[in-house]
Motif scaffolding. Structure first.
Motif, mmCIF file in Angstrom:
data_model
loop_
_atom_site.group_PDB
_atom_site.id
_atom_site.type_symbol
_atom_site.label_atom_id
_atom_site.label_comp_id
_atom_site.label_asym_id
_atom_site.label_seq_id
_atom_site.Cartn_x
_atom_site.Cartn_y
_atom_site.Cartn_z
ATOM 1 N N SER A 123 0.817 -1.216 0.000
ATOM 2 C CA SER A 123 0.000 0.000 0.000
ATOM 3 C C SER A 123 0.851 1.266 0.000
ATOM 4 C CB SER A 123 -0.917 0.014 1.232
ATOM 5 O OG SER A 123 -0.180 0.271 2.424
ATOM 6 N N SER A 124 2.150 1.105 0.168
ATOM 7 C CA SER A 124 3.033 2.274 0.263
ATOM 8 C C SER A 124 3.250 2.918 -1.100
ATOM 9 C CB SER A 124 4.387 1.865 0.842
ATOM 10 O OG SER A 124 5.289 2.963 0.841
ATOM 11 N N PRO A 125 3.354 4.241 -1.132
ATOM 12 C CA PRO A 125 3.721 4.910 -2.386
ATOM 13 C C PRO A 125 5.185 4.689 -2.744
ATOM 14 C CG PRO A 125 3.577 6.504 -0.604
ATOM 15 C CD PRO A 125 3.071 5.210 -0.048
ATOM 16 N N LEU A 126 5.953 4.163 -1.795
ATOM 17 C CA LEU A 126 7.365 3.854 -2.030
ATOM 18 C C LEU A 126 7.539 2.353 -2.226
ATOM 19 C CD1 LEU A 126 8.964 6.049 0.797
ATOM 20 C CD2 LEU A 126 8.459 6.705 -1.562
ATOM 21 N N ALA A 127 8.605 1.967 -2.882
ATOM 22 C CA ALA A 127 8.915 0.554 -3.099
ATOM 23 C C ALA A 127 9.661 0.004 -1.884
ATOM 24 C CB ALA A 127 9.758 0.391 -4.358
ATOM 25 N N TRP A 128 9.050 -0.950 -1.212
ATOM 26 C CA TRP A 128 9.681 -1.587 -0.053
ATOM 27 C C TRP A 128 10.331 -2.925 -0.432
ATOM 28 C CZ3 TRP A 128 9.117 -0.684 5.567
ATOM 29 C CH2 TRP A 128 8.711 0.622 5.850
ATOM 30 N N THR A 129 9.921 -3.514 -1.523
ATOM 31 C CA THR A 129 10.470 -4.795 -1.965
ATOM 32 C C THR A 129 10.709 -4.731 -3.470
ATOM 33 O OG1 THR A 129 8.275 -5.750 -2.362
ATOM 34 C CG2 THR A 129 9.214 -6.030 -0.156
ATOM 35 N N GLY A 130 11.357 -5.771 -3.998
ATOM 36 C CA GLY A 130 11.619 -5.859 -5.437
ATOM 37 C C GLY A 130 12.948 -5.245 -5.814
ATOM 38 N N ASP A 131 13.554 -5.784 -6.868
ATOM 39 C CA ASP A 131 14.849 -5.302 -7.361
ATOM 40 C C ASP A 131 15.903 -5.313 -6.266
ATOM 41 O OD1 ASP A 131 13.809 -4.853 -9.908
ATOM 42 O OD2 ASP A 131 13.176 -2.816 -9.393
ATOM 43 N N GLY A 132 15.873 -6.341 -5.436
ATOM 44 C CA GLY A 132 16.877 -6.484 -4.391
ATOM 45 C C GLY A 132 16.627 -5.663 -3.142
ATOM 46 N N ARG A 133 15.510 -4.929 -3.089
ATOM 47 C CA ARG A 133 15.210 -4.110 -1.906
ATOM 48 C C ARG A 133 14.806 -5.003 -0.730
ATOM 49 N NH1 ARG A 133 12.393 -1.600 -6.021
ATOM 50 N NH2 ARG A 133 13.186 0.432 -6.698
#
Length: 383
Positions: free
Chosen positions: A159-169
């Motif tokens: 639900s976050s406007p920011l990326a918390w996962t994916g692409d190694g995050r």
């Protein structure tokens, strides 16, 4: 005779057709009614939170006077899902280390407000959410087990406007009490998503002898009417932790102590649980949603029955396979997360992947000593 026979046969067929038609109408009407009941029951399986039941009746000024105002923490949002609506808060520098906080069995996420604000002040991007049935999150009629809670974590993250996962995050987790076993299970099953795990007075390795009468009663609740169970639990949670009635009562142990140990003291730290409303207390927020949230007791009871509170050695052993250490912070006088026991059991399953800190205090140290805890976490993460 042949004509009479044909007439009687025709009358018989008409009668049969008429009866069939009547029964068809009755059956169809009954089916429609039954379908309506099923749909209604399915709708009622999600008990709505005070977000829908209380807030619409109040002015903005009246909402500010609540023991848990909806804007107690910054960055609040309501996230819709098939399980109901959940409340999420997210704040702090957008480019900071991302940290998810998971609270305990009795409180809303406000209980970790001081820790969240302390970490945000140290440059972290923090996210908190009310577990199902707490605060402003609805209560779904599902087993409140690690599967449901893991799904809720993912709902909050996405639900976050920011990326918390994916692409190694990756993101880090700070989890308290019941949140400890929830976060441990999530991390064990999603090791590539979690960068670091910090557990404050965590459940998961509680020895079975500490699981008191309340959990034993709830585990046998299939034989007890639900309304009786709810009344019993509600009465238990309304008692102060150490009233004259309960002081030095060794018969009370386990889950009821975990529940009310979260409420034992008032904050003494420079960080209040809410910067906007520094007068708020965890006890006040809990008593409010105990009265105003129709699904709170149900979700509490389901968490006691199904959450991975004890016997999780196999799950914890998976943490030992991670590259990073797990930090556990415990209190010297915690009435249920016994410091020497949790350390012994954690060392057995985690080995050299355990970082251990013991603070003076009880089960509520995230509330009363948040600044000390934030300092230790910052050092652990080299912030």
């Amino acid at each position: 005779m042949e004509a009479l026979s044909r007439a009687l046969h025709l009358k018989q067929n008409v009668t049969i057709d008429l009866v069939s038609a009547v029964f068809g109408v009755i059956f169809t009407a009954g089916a429609i009614k039954a379908t309506q009941l099923v749909i209604r029951n399915k709708q009622e399986r999600v008990l709505r939170s005070p977000r829908d039941l209380v807030l619409p009746k109040l002015t903005a000024a009246e909402q500010e006077l609540l023991p848990y105002p909806p804007d107690s923490l910054p960055g609040g949002r309501d996230v819709d899902s098939p399980y109901g609506t959940m409340r999420v808060y997210e704040f702090g520098p957008e480019d900071g280390r991302k940290v998810l906080l998971v609270h305990g069995i009795t409180t809303p996420c406000l209980a970790l407000g001081a820790v969240a604000q302390g970490m945000a002040d140290r440059g972290c991007r923090v996210m908190l959410f009310d577990l199902w049935g707490r605060g402003y999150s609805d209560s779904p009629d599902l087993p409140h087990d690690d599967r449901l809670f893991s799904t809720q974590i993912l709902l909050a993250l996405t639900s976050s406007p920011l990326a918390w996962t994916g692409d190694g995050r990756k993101f880090s987790i700070i989890a308290y009490s019941l949140g400890g076993c929830v976060a441990t299970s999530f991390t064990a099953h999603s090791p590539n998503l979690v960068e670091s795990l910090v557990l404050l007075c965590p459940t998961g390795l509680i020895r079975s002898r500490h699981l008191g009468r309340q959990r034993r009663v709830m585990l046998a609740a299939d034989y007890v009417p639900e309304w009786i169970m709810e009344k019993f639990v509600k009465k238990t949670l309304q008692k102060p932790m150490y009233s004259n009635e309960n002081k030095d009562d060794d018969k009370e142990a386990g889950v009821e102590k975990v529940a009310r140990a979260e409420l034992e003291e008032e904050p003494t730290t420079e960080y209040p649980i809410s910067k906007k409303y520094p007068h708020l207390t965890v006890m006040g927020a809990v008593q409010w949603h105990l009265q105003q949230h129709p699904g709170f007791v149900r979700s509490f009871m389901s968490s006691v029955r199904y959450a991975p509170i004890t016997g999780q050695d196999a799950i914890w052993k998976k943490l030992a396979l991670r590259e990073d250490k797990t930090l556990i912070v415990a209190g010297t006088t915690d009435p249920i997360i016994i410091a020497n026991e949790i350390k012994e059991d954690a060392e057995r399953v985690l080995g050299d992947k355990l970082e251990w800190i013991l603070l003076s205090g009880a089960h509520d140290i995230p509330v009363v000593d948040s600044e000390t805890i934030c300092g230790h976490i910052a050092k652990f993460w080299a912030l």
